[in-house]
Motif scaffolding. Structure first.
Motif, mmCIF file in Angstrom:
data_model
loop_
_atom_site.group_PDB
_atom_site.id
_atom_site.type_symbol
_atom_site.label_atom_id
_atom_site.label_comp_id
_atom_site.label_asym_id
_atom_site.label_seq_id
_atom_site.Cartn_x
_atom_site.Cartn_y
_atom_site.Cartn_z
ATOM 1 N N THR A 326 29.624 -37.432 -9.810
ATOM 2 C CA THR A 326 29.687 -35.973 -9.639
ATOM 3 C C THR A 326 30.798 -35.571 -8.686
ATOM 4 O O THR A 326 31.139 -34.401 -8.592
ATOM 5 C CB THR A 326 28.352 -35.422 -9.111
ATOM 6 N N HIS A 327 31.311 -36.536 -7.945
ATOM 7 C CA HIS A 327 32.480 -36.284 -7.079
ATOM 8 C C HIS A 327 33.190 -37.608 -6.816
ATOM 9 O O HIS A 327 32.618 -38.685 -6.970
ATOM 10 C CB HIS A 327 32.101 -35.584 -5.767
ATOM 11 N N THR A 328 34.464 -37.504 -6.440
ATOM 12 C CA THR A 328 35.214 -38.726 -6.131
ATOM 13 C C THR A 328 34.896 -39.219 -4.724
ATOM 14 O O THR A 328 35.399 -40.258 -4.297
ATOM 15 C CB THR A 328 36.734 -38.488 -6.288
ATOM 16 N N THR A 329 34.039 -38.491 -4.012
ATOM 17 C CA THR A 329 33.604 -38.949 -2.689
ATOM 18 C C THR A 329 32.829 -40.269 -2.817
ATOM 19 O O THR A 329 32.752 -41.041 -1.860
ATOM 20 C CB THR A 329 32.775 -37.839 -2.004
ATOM 21 N N ALA A 330 32.307 -40.526 -4.038
ATOM 22 C CA ALA A 330 31.678 -41.822 -4.307
ATOM 23 C C ALA A 330 32.713 -42.939 -4.150
ATOM 24 O O ALA A 330 32.413 -44.026 -3.617
ATOM 25 C CB ALA A 330 31.099 -41.838 -5.724
ATOM 26 N N PHE A 357 32.109 -35.166 -13.062
ATOM 27 C CA PHE A 357 31.290 -34.552 -14.110
ATOM 28 C C PHE A 357 30.067 -33.875 -13.506
ATOM 29 O O PHE A 357 29.395 -34.458 -12.650
ATOM 30 C CB PHE A 357 30.841 -35.636 -15.103
ATOM 31 N N ARG A 358 29.792 -32.667 -13.956
ATOM 32 C CA ARG A 358 28.598 -31.965 -13.475
ATOM 33 C C ARG A 358 27.931 -31.243 -14.624
ATOM 34 O O ARG A 358 28.604 -30.650 -15.468
ATOM 35 C CB ARG A 358 28.978 -30.972 -12.364
ATOM 36 N N ASN A 359 26.619 -31.307 -14.615
ATOM 37 C CA ASN A 359 25.835 -30.697 -15.699
ATOM 38 C C ASN A 359 25.718 -29.193 -15.476
ATOM 39 O O ASN A 359 24.665 -28.681 -15.139
ATOM 40 C CB ASN A 359 24.449 -31.359 -15.751
ATOM 41 N N HIS A 371 38.814 -32.098 -12.499
ATOM 42 C CA HIS A 371 39.524 -33.092 -11.692
ATOM 43 C C HIS A 371 39.339 -32.744 -10.222
ATOM 44 O O HIS A 371 39.529 -31.589 -9.832
ATOM 45 C CB HIS A 371 41.019 -33.087 -11.999
ATOM 46 N N GLN A 372 38.970 -33.740 -9.454
ATOM 47 C CA GLN A 372 38.811 -33.496 -8.030
ATOM 48 C C GLN A 372 39.958 -34.149 -7.271
ATOM 49 O O GLN A 372 40.374 -35.253 -7.593
ATOM 50 C CB GLN A 372 37.478 -34.079 -7.548
ATOM 51 N N ILE A 373 40.471 -33.389 -6.314
ATOM 52 C CA ILE A 373 41.519 -33.901 -5.423
ATOM 53 C C ILE A 373 40.818 -34.194 -4.109
ATOM 54 O O ILE A 373 40.097 -33.338 -3.603
ATOM 55 C CB ILE A 373 42.605 -32.836 -5.198
ATOM 56 N N PRO A 411 25.591 -32.748 2.769
ATOM 57 C CA PRO A 411 24.700 -33.750 3.373
ATOM 58 C C PRO A 411 25.456 -34.838 4.131
ATOM 59 O O PRO A 411 24.923 -35.442 5.033
ATOM 60 C CB PRO A 411 23.987 -34.354 2.157
ATOM 61 N N TYR A 412 26.692 -35.080 3.740
ATOM 62 C CA TYR A 412 27.444 -36.198 4.316
ATOM 63 C C TYR A 412 28.452 -35.821 5.382
ATOM 64 O O TYR A 412 29.104 -36.692 5.947
ATOM 65 C CB TYR A 412 28.141 -36.996 3.205
ATOM 66 N N THR A 413 28.661 -34.530 5.633
ATOM 67 C CA THR A 413 29.612 -34.152 6.685
ATOM 68 C C THR A 413 28.941 -33.252 7.717
ATOM 69 O O THR A 413 28.067 -32.458 7.409
ATOM 70 C CB THR A 413 30.843 -33.411 6.120
ATOM 71 N N GLY A 433 38.908 -25.018 -1.018
ATOM 72 C CA GLY A 433 38.445 -26.397 -0.824
ATOM 73 C C GLY A 433 37.243 -26.477 0.086
ATOM 74 O O GLY A 433 36.765 -25.482 0.625
ATOM 75 N N ASN A 434 36.770 -27.702 0.212
ATOM 76 C CA ASN A 434 35.590 -28.011 1.016
ATOM 77 C C ASN A 434 35.994 -29.206 1.884
ATOM 78 O O ASN A 434 36.816 -30.019 1.466
ATOM 79 C CB ASN A 434 34.457 -28.346 0.038
ATOM 80 N N SER A 435 35.444 -29.282 3.079
ATOM 81 C CA SER A 435 35.901 -30.355 3.963
ATOM 82 C C SER A 435 34.856 -30.672 5.024
ATOM 83 O O SER A 435 33.839 -29.984 5.116
ATOM 84 C CB SER A 435 37.188 -29.916 4.658
ATOM 85 N N ILE A 455 37.688 -37.938 8.645
ATOM 86 C CA ILE A 455 37.760 -36.543 8.183
ATOM 87 C C ILE A 455 38.144 -36.557 6.704
ATOM 88 O O ILE A 455 38.843 -37.463 6.251
ATOM 89 C CB ILE A 455 38.783 -35.725 9.020
ATOM 90 N N ALA A 456 37.656 -35.565 5.957
ATOM 91 C CA ALA A 456 37.898 -35.583 4.516
ATOM 92 C C ALA A 456 37.838 -34.176 3.947
ATOM 93 O O ALA A 456 37.248 -33.276 4.543
ATOM 94 C CB ALA A 456 36.856 -36.467 3.825
ATOM 95 N N TRP A 457 38.482 -34.016 2.795
ATOM 96 C CA TRP A 457 38.406 -32.725 2.102
ATOM 97 C C TRP A 457 38.566 -32.917 0.605
ATOM 98 O O TRP A 457 39.024 -33.966 0.164
ATOM 99 C CB TRP A 457 39.446 -31.749 2.633
HETATM 100 N N1 PHE Z 1 32.590 -33.946 -2.356
HETATM 101 C C1 PHE Z 1 32.859 -32.569 -2.032
HETATM 102 C C2 PHE Z 1 32.687 -31.715 -3.298
HETATM 103 O O1 PHE Z 1 32.422 -32.263 -4.327
HETATM 104 C C3 PHE Z 1 34.226 -32.392 -1.482
HETATM 105 C C4 PHE Z 1 34.314 -32.962 -0.121
HETATM 106 C C5 PHE Z 1 34.970 -34.147 0.055
HETATM 107 C C6 PHE Z 1 33.734 -32.332 0.965
HETATM 108 C C7 PHE Z 1 35.054 -34.704 1.294
HETATM 109 C C8 PHE Z 1 33.831 -32.876 2.212
HETATM 110 C C9 PHE Z 1 34.482 -34.049 2.383
HETATM 111 O O2 PHE Z 1 32.828 -30.515 -3.251
#
Ligand code: PHE
Length: 497
Positions: A326-330, A357-359, A371-373, A411-413, A433-435, A455-457
């Motif tokens: 569901t995200h490339t954060t995996a 991919f999201r339902n 596509h996720q950056i 949940p993870y940040t 964006g989200n971060s 740190i991530a976004w």
């Molecule tokens: N995984 C988040 C999303 O799908 C994006 C994100 C990545 C947020 C890394 C915080 C840190 O929206």
């Protein structure tokens, strides 16, 4: 290339004279259109210095439409003369004929005819001479045959006044022998072939010079989809900032890496059928780093590392479920775990751009995949200030300078921030964006040293692409309704600065 017959005939004409020939005269005497000779001149010029041709413009007499008719049927006055019988013709009858009026006055002034006005039954016309000479017709014949020089200037101007002749300016070539004049032409090669090189006979061949003025043939080529062009730009930005690309070549992921490793509780609504695509075959994953899995289980159910955890009964069965990520954060989680396994920690900057991919319920701005950056930086002592700084740098490279941050939740940040930029076109702040800063509950079970923060976004590739290409409906950008012409015509994207 004009046909060789014409070329050689032209060369023979040029050979016979000392001073040169006029292309128009050659055309007339060969009975071909002038353009044919002009084409031959051009072809000969392309062969090098065979001939020299100088463009000239000359005046030249031509028959008008009426002049041509007279050359064929005789002048109006001669036609009047020939239709008058010995016993004469009523003037009223003559005037009915199309050439009657003009022909009558000309024939009168030529003294070919006379009018008997006193004739009973109205004015009557009689011949005054036995025969006539139609000089107008003769003169027009001369011009028609290209012999207008045999007429005096005065005569031509008179015919011009009668609108039987007109004077036109024609461009022609004055052709003389060139330095390498010859009456035979050798065909020039247009291509150097492997055979010529092998046999060595290229030495005897004459090659056609390059025409650098010629328009090239538009090459047939493939086309990049706008998404791929914008992806290249994002990739470039990350590379300029010293980031390394993560391997994202697995669309299928276990819930463990997609959710659990990110400290996302198992009853979290995102892990629902309504938000996530679950796989039925193979439905489960079985290979996990066992001790790490135990630490993840512990931090969820009991806590640790200074956290009280979620205090629920963590189940391996839930973590085993295969899904479309569901995200490339995996992928970031896998990479950070791998980093933690290094003997000595080294700071890293990672990025990825790939599909997730999201339902979702589909609409004009949402598809079930996008596509996720994603960007990730790990080092000792990174703070929220570093995150804001790196986001400023990243978005500035995109041409986005006005940024605002809004507290958010992942949940993870912790802390988490949504990133907004001021859209000059829409005149409002839009989310770009989200971060956040990854939680210790995520990093410490992996084995990353205490004091290292990450740190991530993340953002979508589709949103900036739609803005850049002015596409309002995502279904015009992605999927089976995409018009390929849109893809062909899309310019290489330039992000406005
Ligand atoms: N995984 C988040 C999303 O799908 C994006 C994100 C990545 C947020 C890394 C915080 C840190 O929206």
């Amino acid at each position: 290339m004009a046909d060789t017959g014409v070329l050689e005939t032209l060369l023979q004409r040029v050979e016979k004279v000392d001073d040169g020939v006029d292309s128009l005269d050659v055309a007339t005497s060969l009975g071909v259109d002038h353009q044919v000779i002009v084409g031959a001149v051009k072809s000969l010029q392309a062969l090098g210095d065979v001939i020299s041709a100088e463009l000239r413009s000359s005046k030249h007499w031509e028959l008008t439409e009426e002049g041509t008719e007279i050359a064929e049927q005789g002048s109006h006055e001669s036609r009047v003369f020939s239709c008058i019988p010995l016993e004469g013709l009523a003037q009223s009858e003559l005037m009915k004929l199309p050439f009657g009026k003009i022909g009558f006055s000309k024939a009168m002034s030529n003294k070919w005819i006379r009018v008997d006005k006193a004739h009973e039954g109205g004015p009557r016309i009689f011949r005054t001479v036995e025969s006539i000479e139609d000089q107008v017709r003769e003169k027009l014949f001369l011009v028609q045959k290209g012999n207008s020089t045999q007429l005096e200037e005065k005569e031509k101007n008179e015919l011009k006044k009668r609108k039987l002749l007109s004077e036109v300016t024609v461009k022609s070539y004055w052709i003389t022998k060139g330095n390498s004049f010859s009456t035979t032409i050798t065909k020039q090669e247009t291509e150097l072939t492997p055979e010529m090189i092998a046999s060595g006979n290229w030495k005897e061949k004459k090659f056609k010079p390059y025409n650098f003025e010629a328009m090239g043939v538009a090459p047939d080529c493939g086309h990049l989809h706008p998404l791929m062009k914008v992806r290249t730009q994002f990739r470039q930005i990350f590379l300029e900032m010293g980031f390394t690309e993560m391997p994202t070549n697995n669309f299928i992921e276990s819930s463990f890496w997609n959710f659990d490793s990110l400290f996302q509780p198992q009853q979290h609504p995102a892990r629902d059928q309504h938000d996530t695509f679950f796989l039925s075959d193979p439905a489960h994953a079985h290979q996990f780093p066992q001790d790490y899995l135990e630490r993840v289980k512990k931090v969820h159910s009991e806590g640790g590392y200074g956290s009280q955890g979620y205090k629920y009964d963590w189940k391996i069965e839930e973590a085993q479920k295969n899904i479309l990520r569901t995200h490339t954060t995996a992928v970031s989680a896998r990479m950070l775990y791998k980093l933690a396994q290094q003997e000595k920690f080294t700071p890293v900057k990672y990025f990825s751009i790939d599909r997730v991919f999201r339902n979702e319920t589909l609409d004009a701005t949402h598809l079930a995949e996008f596509h996720q950056i994603e960007g990730v930086v790990a080092d000792y002592g990174l703070t929220l200030g570093d995150l804001m700084g790196v986001l400023h740098q990243f978005f500035t490279k995109l041409g986005i300078t006005k940024l605002r941050f809004k507290p958010a939740y992942n949940p993870y940040t912790e802390p988490s921030m949504e990133v907004f930029s001021y859209h000059e076109g829409l005149k409002k702040w839009v989310e770009v964006g989200n971060s956040g800063v990854f939680r210790p509950e995520m990093l410490l079970p992996m084995g990353l040293p205490e004091g290292v923060s990450v740190i991530a976004w993340g953002l979508s590739l589709e949103r900036p692409t739609m803005i850049k290409y002015g596409i309002n409906n995502i279904r015009e950008l992605v999927g089976h309704k995409v018009n390929l012409q849109m893809v062909y015509d899309s310019p290489i994207c330039r992000l406005d600065s």
